[in-house]
Design a protein around this motif. Structure first.
Motif, PDB file in Angstrom:
ATOM      1  N   VAL A 128       0.829  -1.205   0.000  1.00  0.00           N
ATOM      2  CA  VAL A 128       0.000   0.000   0.000  1.00  0.00           C
ATOM      3  C   VAL A 128       0.872   1.268   0.000  1.00  0.00           C
ATOM      4  O   VAL A 128       0.609   2.224   0.722  1.00  0.00           O
ATOM      5  N   VAL A 182      -0.178  -0.030   7.904  1.00  0.00           N
ATOM      6  CA  VAL A 182      -1.260  -1.012   7.784  1.00  0.00           C
ATOM      7  C   VAL A 182      -1.279  -1.896   9.019  1.00  0.00           C
ATOM      8  O   VAL A 182      -0.281  -2.015   9.736  1.00  0.00           O
ATOM      9  N   ARG A 216      -3.335  -5.765   4.355  1.00  0.00           N
ATOM     10  CA  ARG A 216      -3.103  -4.618   3.473  1.00  0.00           C
ATOM     11  C   ARG A 216      -4.090  -3.509   3.808  1.00  0.00           C
ATOM     12  O   ARG A 216      -4.358  -2.641   2.999  1.00  0.00           O
ATOM     13  N   PRO A 227      -5.025  -0.211   5.563  1.00  0.00           N
ATOM     14  CA  PRO A 227      -4.411   0.947   6.213  1.00  0.00           C
ATOM     15  C   PRO A 227      -5.082   1.284   7.545  1.00  0.00           C
ATOM     16  O   PRO A 227      -6.306   1.235   7.672  1.00  0.00           O
ATOM     17  N   THR A 286      -7.791   3.844   7.521  1.00  0.00           N
ATOM     18  CA  THR A 286      -9.158   3.429   7.207  1.00  0.00           C
ATOM     19  C   THR A 286      -9.973   3.261   8.484  1.00  0.00           C
ATOM     20  O   THR A 286     -11.132   3.688   8.542  1.00  0.00           O
TER      21      THR A 286
END
Length: 68
Positions: free
Chosen positions: A15, A20, A25, A27, A30
């Motif tokens: 990424v 992360v 994968r 992040p 997020t």
């Protein structure tokens, strides 16, 4: 750390070097975006099943420790 594993990792190959959740994968940003938008941890986990509740709680605990 969780069970001697890091909570968050970075690699240029994953990424684009974003932080992360280790072994995924997904992040970390997020999760923060979900929470900022008023979504629950359960909503986040439903959308990203490769992340465990243990990952999320450990990350939040570590973040809390850095702020307090």
């Amino acid at each position: 750390m969780m069970n001697d594993q890091p909570i968050v990792s970075r690699s240029r190959d994953v990424v684009g070097g974003a932080a992360v959740f280790h072994g995924t994968r997904v992040p970390v940003r997020t999760l923060l975006d979900y929470l900022e938008a008023g979504e629950s941890i359960d909503d986040f986990l439903e959308g990203f099943p490769s992340v465990t509740r243990e990952h999320v709680i450990a990350f939040l605990e570590e973040a809390k420790d850095r702020v307090v």
